[in-house]
Enzyme design. Structure first.
Site, mmCIF file in Angstrom:
data_model
loop_
_atom_site.group_PDB
_atom_site.id
_atom_site.type_symbol
_atom_site.label_atom_id
_atom_site.label_comp_id
_atom_site.label_asym_id
_atom_site.label_seq_id
_atom_site.Cartn_x
_atom_site.Cartn_y
_atom_site.Cartn_z
ATOM 1 N N CYS A 9 -3.626 10.062 8.478
ATOM 2 C CA CYS A 9 -3.779 9.199 9.871
ATOM 3 C C CYS A 9 -2.235 8.027 8.810
ATOM 4 O O CYS A 9 -1.131 8.924 9.052
ATOM 5 C CB CYS A 9 -4.787 7.862 8.764
ATOM 6 N N ASN A 12 -2.994 7.327 4.564
ATOM 7 C CA ASN A 12 -4.125 8.123 3.927
ATOM 8 C C ASN A 12 -5.183 7.156 2.084
ATOM 9 O O ASN A 12 -5.238 7.939 1.349
ATOM 10 C CB ASN A 12 -3.145 9.195 3.087
ATOM 11 N N CYS A 14 -7.573 5.274 3.824
ATOM 12 C CA CYS A 14 -8.994 4.555 4.688
ATOM 13 C C CYS A 14 -9.387 5.811 5.337
ATOM 14 O O CYS A 14 -9.983 6.007 5.015
ATOM 15 C CB CYS A 14 -8.379 3.039 4.924
ATOM 16 N N ARG A 15 -8.946 5.908 6.428
ATOM 17 C CA ARG A 15 -9.298 6.959 7.356
ATOM 18 C C ARG A 15 -9.491 8.340 7.263
ATOM 19 O O ARG A 15 -10.257 8.861 7.552
ATOM 20 C CB ARG A 15 -8.684 6.900 9.171
ATOM 21 N N SER A 16 -8.066 8.959 6.408
ATOM 22 C CA SER A 16 -7.872 10.306 6.432
ATOM 23 C C SER A 16 -8.883 10.578 5.075
ATOM 24 O O SER A 16 -9.842 11.941 5.322
ATOM 25 C CB SER A 16 -6.789 11.133 6.500
ATOM 26 N N ASP A 126 -7.886 1.636 12.910
ATOM 27 C CA ASP A 126 -7.701 1.218 11.803
ATOM 28 C C ASP A 126 -8.149 0.189 10.984
ATOM 29 O O ASP A 126 -7.664 -0.984 11.965
ATOM 30 C CB ASP A 126 -5.992 1.323 11.728
#
Ligand code: 4NP
Length: 155
Positions: A9, A12, A14-16, A126
């Site tokens: 993301c 690195n 939150c999402r990934s 995001d």
């Protein structure tokens, strides 16, 4: 099956990391020990940091611990290290593809939601600048798409 999978993301944090954490959790439950997971961000800003506390909290609420993960930036060498590189949104995808050296690098890179919604090029939003509910939404999207990812590659 030996396989190395990288989630990417922007930051690195939150999402990934949650994508990695959910996939790691499911692979462990399936006893798939030869599949390696990691995550990275296209920017270096959060290098060395643990995942965003809101993401850690959402993960724990859903039975997954991602507190051990640490942010790092995506590097060109990741194209050599990993078999599959999953971008969370189209901007991440573009930034990764800019670093690709050849067609072989490029063909490893995919949008993660295309696992569950093939060819639709949907994005994981995001959650960083929004509220708590955004983190749960991201969790649910990635929980669903990692189930499909597992079916697509490990069934
Ligand atoms: P991520 O979220 O890409 O899902 O880790 C973000 C984290 C940090 C920032 C943006 C998005 N930031 O601007 O610092």
């Amino acid at each position: 099956m030996n396989m190395k999978i990288l989630m990417v993301c922007l930051g690195n944090i939150c999402r990934s990391p949650i994508a990695e954490g959910i996939l790691r959790h499911k692979l462990r439950a399936m006893n798939l020990k030869n599949v390696v997971t990691d995550s990275a961000g296209t920017i270096a800003m959060h290098t060395g940091e643990a995942p965003d506390l809101r993401m850690q909290k959402t993960a724990l609420k859903n039975g997954i611990d991602i507190s051990d993960l640490r942010a790092r930036q995506f590097v060109v060498k990741d194209f050599d290290e990993f078999d599959l590189i999953f971008a969370m949104d189209r901007s991440n995808l573009k930034n990764i593809l800019t670093l690709a050296r050849n067609e072989n690098d490029k063909k490893k890179v995919k949008l993660i939601l295309n696992e569950s919604f093939p060819e639709e090029d949907r994005e994981v939003p995001d959650p960083y600048f929004g509220g708590e509910e955004g983190f749960q939404h991201v969790f649910e999207l990635l929980d669903e798409t990692t189930d499909q990812l597992i079916k697509n590659y490990f069934a």
